[in-house]
Design an enzyme around this catalytic site. Structure first.
Site, PDB file in Angstrom:
ATOM      1  N   ASP A 167      -5.693  -1.548  -0.079  1.00  0.00           N
ATOM      2  CA  ASP A 167      -5.985  -2.823   0.561  1.00  0.00           C
ATOM      3  C   ASP A 167      -5.135  -3.895  -0.127  1.00  0.00           C
ATOM      4  OD1 ASP A 167      -7.485  -4.760   2.109  1.00  0.00           O
ATOM      5  OD2 ASP A 167      -8.628  -5.183   0.294  1.00  0.00           O
ATOM      6  N   LYS A 219      -9.851  -9.912  11.585  1.00  0.00           N
ATOM      7  CA  LYS A 219     -10.381 -11.277  11.524  1.00  0.00           C
ATOM      8  C   LYS A 219     -11.085 -11.716  12.806  1.00  0.00           C
ATOM      9  CE  LYS A 219      -8.935 -11.193   7.418  1.00  0.00           C
ATOM     10  NZ  LYS A 219      -9.846 -10.529   6.473  1.00  0.00           N
TER      11      LYS A 219
END
Length: 275
Positions: free
Chosen positions: A15, A56
């Site tokens: 990540d 998002k």
């Protein structure tokens, strides 16, 4: 032809925010708060952190589905948020995120040295994020200036489904030329990111202290007294329990020891899907 278990790791899929850059994962969190505020809807930092790790747009949709946030929105607009409303918030979120990403672009202390060591031991470094490509391009550019360049990057909008689906992790496997998912380890500071790795059939490592779950700066983390730190570790371990990470460590700097252990387990014939 016969199937043979891999005997050692070939790649680490990492990540970004809270894992390699942006200790405490502040860049996305604060912008969610600011984006909602532009619609006169209050969202706390703690609320904004809840769905972290998702793409998002999905993150904003999940926030809008929380009853207390939906009610605040209804009081302002006379209705609960629709997908069009989510898109409007997302469209405001994006330029704010791009504008301010540099504020939280520092590498996590020790990460560069750790990753250099992994590469020296033959590991490829893949990466993926809940950021869309337009934001990731900026994140990657800033990281490169600080010395970190991943071998491959997959943004959340470059696959049909983001986390917790496995698509981004698997896209790294294909791009890096890895011949077995069991020869990969996924490292992340969020539950969706660990689920991504699990569903991709990889070894998984959850980061307890550098990311979203603890939500502190590096200085704040270092300043915690031992009792408070241990209590926070227990809380965060419990938070990750349902996603079943194979390992939980404080920061990426403990990853080399995990890599050594995984290689020993692979050599014994153990596979990540079986544990």
């Amino acid at each position: 032809m016969n199937y043979k278990n891999p005997t050692h790791l070939q790649a680490a899929i990492l990540d970004w925010a809270g894992t390699v850059v942006d200790f405490g994962s502040f860049a996305p969190t604060q912008i969610f708060v600011e984006a909602f505020a532009e619609f006169d809807v209050e969202v706390s930092i703690e609320e904004a952190r809840g769905p972290m790790g998702m793409g998002k747009w999905d993150h904003i949709r999940t926030l809008c589905d929380q009853p207390q946030i939906a009610e605040r929105y209804r009081k302002v607009f006379g209705r609960t948020p629709t997908d069009d409303d989510v898109t409007a918030i997302y469209q405001r979120f994006m330029p704010l995120q791009i504008e301010k990403i540099a504020v939280h672009s520092a590498l996590i202390p020790g990460a560069l040295e750790t990753l250099t060591g992994l590469r020296q031991n033959g590991l490829k470094i893949g990466s993926c994020s809940g950021y869309p490509k337009v934001v990731m391009d900026k994140v990657v550019e800033l990281a490169a200036k600080n010395g970190y360049v991943a071998d491959h990057v997959v943004a959340t909008d470059e696959t049909p489904n983001g986390r917790p689906w496995p698509a981004q992790a698997l896209a790294n496997v294909i791009a890096l030329g890895i011949d077995d998912v069991a020869a990969c380890v996924k490292v992340d500071d969020t539950v969706p990111g660990i689920l991504e790795g699990r569903r991709a059939g990889m070894w998984t490592v959850a980061l307890v202290c550098s990311g979203n779950a603890l939500g502190l700066t590096y200085e704040g983390y270092r300043a915690l007294d031992p009792n408070t730190l241990e209590a926070e570790r227990k809380r965060i371990h419990a938070m990750f329990e349902g996603s079943r990470p194979h390992y939980l460590i404080d920061t990426i700097n403990e990853l080399p020891g995990v890599i050594t252990d995984i290689n020993q387990r692979l050599a014994r014939g153990e596979m990540p899907q079986a544990v």
